[in-house]
Design a protein around this motif. Structure first.
Motif, PDB file in Angstrom:
ATOM      1  N   TYR A   1      -3.735  14.763   2.749  1.00  0.00           N
ATOM      2  CA  TYR A   1      -3.234  15.051   4.086  1.00  0.00           C
ATOM      3  C   TYR A   1      -3.928  14.186   5.125  1.00  0.00           C
ATOM      4  O   TYR A   1      -3.291  13.668   6.052  1.00  0.00           O
ATOM      5  N   GLU A   2      -5.236  14.018   4.985  1.00  0.00           N
ATOM      6  CA  GLU A   2      -5.972  13.161   5.916  1.00  0.00           C
ATOM      7  C   GLU A   2      -5.462  11.726   5.827  1.00  0.00           C
ATOM      8  O   GLU A   2      -5.349  11.037   6.848  1.00  0.00           O
ATOM      9  N   ARG A   3      -5.170  11.282   4.628  1.00  0.00           N
ATOM     10  CA  ARG A   3      -4.657   9.915   4.450  1.00  0.00           C
ATOM     11  C   ARG A   3      -3.321   9.736   5.163  1.00  0.00           C
ATOM     12  O   ARG A   3      -3.097   8.731   5.848  1.00  0.00           O
ATOM     13  N   ALA A   4      -2.447  10.707   5.003  1.00  0.00           N
ATOM     14  CA  ALA A   4      -1.145  10.632   5.671  1.00  0.00           C
ATOM     15  C   ALA A   4      -1.299  10.654   7.184  1.00  0.00           C
ATOM     16  O   ALA A   4      -0.616   9.918   7.909  1.00  0.00           O
TER      17      ALA A   4
ATOM     18  N   PRO B   1       7.865  13.098  -3.886  1.00  0.00           N
ATOM     19  CA  PRO B   1       7.232  11.861  -4.374  1.00  0.00           C
ATOM     20  C   PRO B   1       5.993  11.529  -3.558  1.00  0.00           C
ATOM     21  O   PRO B   1       5.894  11.877  -2.375  1.00  0.00           O
ATOM     22  N   ASP B   2       5.051  10.865  -4.193  1.00  0.00           N
ATOM     23  CA  ASP B   2       3.826  10.442  -3.516  1.00  0.00           C
ATOM     24  C   ASP B   2       4.124   9.218  -2.663  1.00  0.00           C
ATOM     25  O   ASP B   2       4.462   8.157  -3.205  1.00  0.00           O
ATOM     26  N   PRO B   3       4.017   9.318  -1.323  1.00  0.00           N
ATOM     27  CA  PRO B   3       4.344   8.160  -0.477  1.00  0.00           C
ATOM     28  C   PRO B   3       3.354   7.019  -0.625  1.00  0.00           C
ATOM     29  O   PRO B   3       3.627   5.906  -0.189  1.00  0.00           O
ATOM     30  N   PHE B   4       2.182   7.286  -1.222  1.00  0.00           N
ATOM     31  CA  PHE B   4       1.168   6.254  -1.390  1.00  0.00           C
ATOM     32  C   PHE B   4       1.015   5.835  -2.851  1.00  0.00           C
ATOM     33  O   PHE B   4      -0.003   5.244  -3.230  1.00  0.00           O
TER      34      PHE B   4
ATOM     35  N   ASP C   1       7.455  -9.216   8.186  1.00  0.00           N
ATOM     36  CA  ASP C   1       8.790  -9.236   8.803  1.00  0.00           C
ATOM     37  C   ASP C   1       9.005  -7.996   9.682  1.00  0.00           C
ATOM     38  O   ASP C   1      10.056  -7.340   9.629  1.00  0.00           O
ATOM     39  N   ASN C   2       7.970  -7.679  10.473  1.00  0.00           N
ATOM     40  CA  ASN C   2       7.999  -6.548  11.409  1.00  0.00           C
ATOM     41  C   ASN C   2       8.117  -5.190  10.727  1.00  0.00           C
ATOM     42  O   ASN C   2       8.487  -4.200  11.366  1.00  0.00           O
ATOM     43  N   ARG C   3       7.802  -5.116   9.445  1.00  0.00           N
ATOM     44  CA  ARG C   3       7.791  -3.847   8.718  1.00  0.00           C
ATOM     45  C   ARG C   3       6.360  -3.485   8.359  1.00  0.00           C
ATOM     46  O   ARG C   3       5.630  -4.294   7.797  1.00  0.00           O
ATOM     47  N   LEU C   4       5.952  -2.250   8.701  1.00  0.00           N
ATOM     48  CA  LEU C   4       4.598  -1.800   8.413  1.00  0.00           C
ATOM     49  C   LEU C   4       4.391  -1.689   6.906  1.00  0.00           C
ATOM     50  O   LEU C   4       5.135  -0.994   6.222  1.00  0.00           O
ATOM     51  N   VAL C   5       3.348  -2.375   6.401  1.00  0.00           N
ATOM     52  CA  VAL C   5       3.067  -2.334   4.964  1.00  0.00           C
ATOM     53  C   VAL C   5       1.637  -1.885   4.670  1.00  0.00           C
ATOM     54  O   VAL C   5       1.271  -1.733   3.494  1.00  0.00           O
ATOM     55  N   GLY C   6       0.825  -1.666   5.694  1.00  0.00           N
ATOM     56  CA  GLY C   6      -0.551  -1.238   5.455  1.00  0.00           C
ATOM     57  C   GLY C   6      -1.290  -1.009   6.749  1.00  0.00           C
ATOM     58  O   GLY C   6      -0.824  -1.393   7.832  1.00  0.00           O
ATOM     59  N   ARG C   7      -2.468  -0.389   6.630  1.00  0.00           N
ATOM     60  CA  ARG C   7      -3.299  -0.137   7.797  1.00  0.00           C
ATOM     61  C   ARG C   7      -4.768  -0.232   7.431  1.00  0.00           C
ATOM     62  O   ARG C   7      -5.154  -0.112   6.261  1.00  0.00           O
TER      63      ARG C   7
ATOM     64  N   ILE D   1      -2.954  -0.213   1.825  1.00  0.00           N
ATOM     65  CA  ILE D   1      -1.869  -1.191   1.910  1.00  0.00           C
ATOM     66  C   ILE D   1      -1.005  -1.158   0.652  1.00  0.00           C
ATOM     67  O   ILE D   1      -1.500  -0.876  -0.456  1.00  0.00           O
ATOM     68  N   ASP D   2       0.266  -1.420   0.826  1.00  0.00           N
ATOM     69  CA  ASP D   2       1.198  -1.560  -0.293  1.00  0.00           C
ATOM     70  C   ASP D   2       0.686  -2.654  -1.225  1.00  0.00           C
ATOM     71  O   ASP D   2       0.396  -3.768  -0.790  1.00  0.00           O
ATOM     72  N   LYS D   3       0.568  -2.332  -2.517  1.00  0.00           N
ATOM     73  CA  LYS D   3      -0.031  -3.278  -3.456  1.00  0.00           C
ATOM     74  C   LYS D   3       0.760  -4.579  -3.585  1.00  0.00           C
ATOM     75  O   LYS D   3       0.218  -5.602  -3.988  1.00  0.00           O
ATOM     76  N   HIS D   4       2.047  -4.555  -3.220  1.00  0.00           N
ATOM     77  CA  HIS D   4       2.858  -5.768  -3.289  1.00  0.00           C
ATOM     78  C   HIS D   4       2.464  -6.774  -2.210  1.00  0.00           C
ATOM     79  O   HIS D   4       2.817  -7.962  -2.303  1.00  0.00           O
ATOM     80  N   TYR D   5       1.750  -6.317  -1.174  1.00  0.00           N
ATOM     81  CA  TYR D   5       1.327  -7.191  -0.083  1.00  0.00           C
ATOM     82  C   TYR D   5      -0.181  -7.408  -0.068  1.00  0.00           C
ATOM     83  O   TYR D   5      -0.688  -8.119   0.796  1.00  0.00           O
ATOM     84  N   PHE D   6      -0.874  -6.815  -1.018  1.00  0.00           N
ATOM     85  CA  PHE D   6      -2.318  -6.996  -1.101  1.00  0.00           C
ATOM     86  C   PHE D   6      -2.619  -8.357  -1.723  1.00  0.00           C
ATOM     87  O   PHE D   6      -2.070  -8.717  -2.762  1.00  0.00           O
ATOM     88  N   ASN D   7      -3.475  -9.144  -1.050  1.00  0.00           N
ATOM     89  CA  ASN D   7      -3.853 -10.455  -1.564  1.00  0.00           C
ATOM     90  C   ASN D   7      -5.264 -10.789  -1.081  1.00  0.00           C
ATOM     91  O   ASN D   7      -5.888  -9.997  -0.368  1.00  0.00           O
TER      92      ASN D   7
END
Length: 265
Positions: free
Chosen positions: A14-17, A111-114, A230-236, A248-254
């Motif tokens: 809950y804190e994460r969300a 579903p788990d959003p994270f 592309d103006n879409r939130l993918v992480g914080r 962060i979404d693992k697809h954008y982690f680098n």
């Protein structure tokens, strides 16, 4: 030299969300546009004072001085109130989330959003020159060696043993409230340049551009501690109870995102 000990405080679901979705909405941070507008008003008041002194116009001098003092008082009061209200809202949101237990693994209704996210954390303060990046279960993923003068950072991947080296580039420092940061940084893995970090001069709320060079070119922008593709939130990036989190979404982690998190978060 020993690795900086980590906090074992668990971040609940809950804190994460709340930190990811709700907390940024309570933040009344000062945007560059607001600061620019305020500075323009200050400059106009100073301009009136200059005209009054240089051309011997008492009315310009008097009203310019009154406007200047009023703007200073107005800025102190309004900006202090904004900061206080934002802090109060954040504390209320976090207090409501604290202590809420994690959802049971057997509960499959939602579903788990994270599920596709990577979560890392490090001490937000007093990290020292050697510290670990861990997940939410205190499993170390990376070890970071930092130059005391913040000219370079070595990030060792605990899985592969490969070293990611971050080097502050030329161009001096880029100022922000809270400290001066490198205006450019280069990221290397196995001696190959894999990413660039840039802090462009802009009147928008853009803070950092993260350009990944390998394995394929990609660009992320960081605004108000949120990563956007592309103006879409993918992480914080967010702070809670003495820890700084990368979520962060693992697809954008680098390597570029990791370098930002280590050097600038």
């Amino acid at each position: 030299m020993t690795v900086q000990p980590e906090s074992h405080d668990h971040l609940s679901d809950y804190e994460r969300a709340v930190c990811y979705h709700n907390l940024p909405r309570t933040n009344n941070s000062l945007t560059m546009g607001l600061i620019t507008a305020y500075l323009v008003c200050i400059a106009e008041a100073l301009g009136a004072i200059f005209v009054g002194v240089y051309f011997d116009k008492p009315d310009w001098l008097r009203y310019g001085a009154i406007a200047f003092v009023a703007l200073i008082v107005f800025g102190i009061v309004v900006f202090t109130i904004r900061a206080f209200v934002a802090e109060l809202r954040a504390r209320r949101v976090l207090a409501a989330a604290h202590g809420v237990p994690d959802a049971r693994e057997s509960a499959q209704d939602f579903p788990d959003p994270f599920a596709d996210h990577i979560l890392l954390r490090h001490p937000a303060h007093a990290r020292g020159t050697l510290f670990s990046l861990t997940d939410n279960h205190d499993t170390s993923g990376y070890t970071v060696e930092a130059d005391p003068s913040h000219r370079w950072w070595n990030i060792t991947d605990a899985t592969s043993g490969e070293v990611i080296r971050v080097v502050a580039g030329g161009g001096g420092k880029s100022f922000r409230i809270g400290g001066a940061l490198p205006s450019r940084a280069r990221v290397f893995r196995c001696e190959k340049e894999v990413a660039l970090l840039r802090r462009p001069i802009t009147l928008s709320d853009l803070e950092v551009e993260i350009e990944s060079l390998q394995p394929e070119r990609a660009l992320l922008q960081l605004r108000s501690k949120g990563f956007f593709a592309d103006n879409r939130l993918v992480g914080r990036v967010y702070n809670l109870r003495g820890s700084c989190y990368l979520d962060i979404d693992k697809h954008y982690f680098n390597d570029g995102v990791l370098a930002y998190y280590v050097t600038m978060a």
